[in-house]
Design an enzyme around this catalytic site. Structure first.
Site, PDB file in Angstrom:
ATOM      1  N   ARG A  45       0.820  -1.211   0.000  1.00  0.00           N
ATOM      2  CA  ARG A  45       0.000   0.000   0.000  1.00  0.00           C
ATOM      3  C   ARG A  45       0.855   1.263   0.000  1.00  0.00           C
ATOM      4  O   ARG A  45       0.511   2.264  -0.639  1.00  0.00           O
ATOM      5  CB  ARG A  45      -0.933  -0.015   1.206  1.00  0.00           C
ATOM      6  N   ASP A 153     -16.471   8.058   8.141  1.00  0.00           N
ATOM      7  CA  ASP A 153     -15.286   7.211   8.041  1.00  0.00           C
ATOM      8  C   ASP A 153     -14.059   8.096   8.191  1.00  0.00           C
ATOM      9  O   ASP A 153     -14.112   9.313   7.926  1.00  0.00           O
ATOM     10  CB  ASP A 153     -15.240   6.467   6.696  1.00  0.00           C
TER      11      ASP A 153
END
Length: 283
Positions: A45, A153
């Site tokens: 990532r 979120d």
């Protein structure tokens, strides 16, 4: 970027010291524990961030973050990169069965006119849109209460996806056909295997960025229903209890908190009573 630099980005490894520094920072900022077993996932990532910043390697990226004092500038991108955002429509369907078979008929019979619902850690939006489909259908077909949904979120990227409400057609396979036909539109170009949530449903949800590590959750009036599922598993026990306490503080008396089926609050001193599997009612 040179060929040599591209090769370095694709093959270098995240050193233990750098992984430990990133893990400590992520834990401090958002309470998520990154165990050593996650190092390969984190490497993959972060390589995207290495490329985006024009640096030559993971080592150079970590030096840029910590010695170069770029953590504040890179914070949002770094946290977006390392957080997990698995989500599905109608995930853990027994919760929705309980909500629609038990909770909503009771609220309708009590004469409730409007509900406040919060989908915390909503990821790309499958959960709040699932809730909106069910609540809207119940309101129109069975005389249920009106509703508004807050969906939050930490990750700004997934919130952008959620606001658009566009998903691969296959992602909506778990949605019952009657609801899919009612609340999702096919792309006009048949080559694009996508569907979009209808505007009326999108407008029923307010999406906002929120960190569950905040001392207080600024969500306005008390909530009737909170879904916060499959996020506690990334926290240690101490953090889990703090988060659940803050969530219950946001519920009205009698309001319901839904946690993930694999999550437990056993041993926590909280003002709630278990009413179904991982469903808790505020005392």
């Amino acid at each position: 970027m040179s060929t040599m630099a591209r090769t370095a980005v694709s093959t270098d490894a995240l050193q233990t010291r750098d992984f430990d520094r990133i893990s400590a920072y992520v834990y401090k900022e958002c309470g998520i524990k990154l165990p050593p077993a996650k190092i390969t996932m984190i490497e993959g990532r972060l390589r995207r961030r290495v490329r985006a910043t024009g640096l030559s390697s993971l080592s150079a990226y970590c030096s840029w973050l910590f010695e170069g004092h770029h953590l504040e500038d890179e914070r949002e991108h770094l946290l977006n990169a390392v957080t997990t955002n698995k989500t599905d429509f109608f995930r853990e369907p027994k919760h929705f069965d309980y909500l629609m078979g038990t909770v909503m008929p009771q609220l309708r019979d009590e004469g409730r006119r409007r509900l406040r619902v919060w989908s915390a850690a909503c990821s790309t939006g499958a959960e709040p849109y699932t809730l909106a489909m069910l609540l809207d259908a119940f309101a129109h077909d069975k005389g249920g209460p009106d509703f508004g949904i807050l969906a939050t979120d930490l990750d700004s990227e997934v919130l952008r996806t959620a606001r658009r409400g566009i998903y691969p057609t296959s992602m909506l396979d778990p949605v019952p056909t009657s609801l899919r036909n009612r609340y999702a539109m096919k792309a006009s170009d048949p080559k694009r295997s996508e569907m979009r949530i209808v505007p009326a449903l999108r407008s029923a949800i307010g999406f906002a960025q929120m960190n569950l590590m905040d001392e207080r959750y600024l969500v306005g009036d008390p909530m009737d229903i909170i879904f916060c599922r499959n996020v506690l598993i990334y926290f240690d026990k101490q953090t889990q209890e703090k988060v659940v306490r803050r969530l219950t503080d946001c519920l009205r008396p009698g309001g319901l908190l839904f946690l993930g089926h694999s999550e437990s609050i056993t041993g926590f001193d909280l003002p709630v009573t278990t009413v179904a599997n991982t469903v808790f009612q505020r005392n």
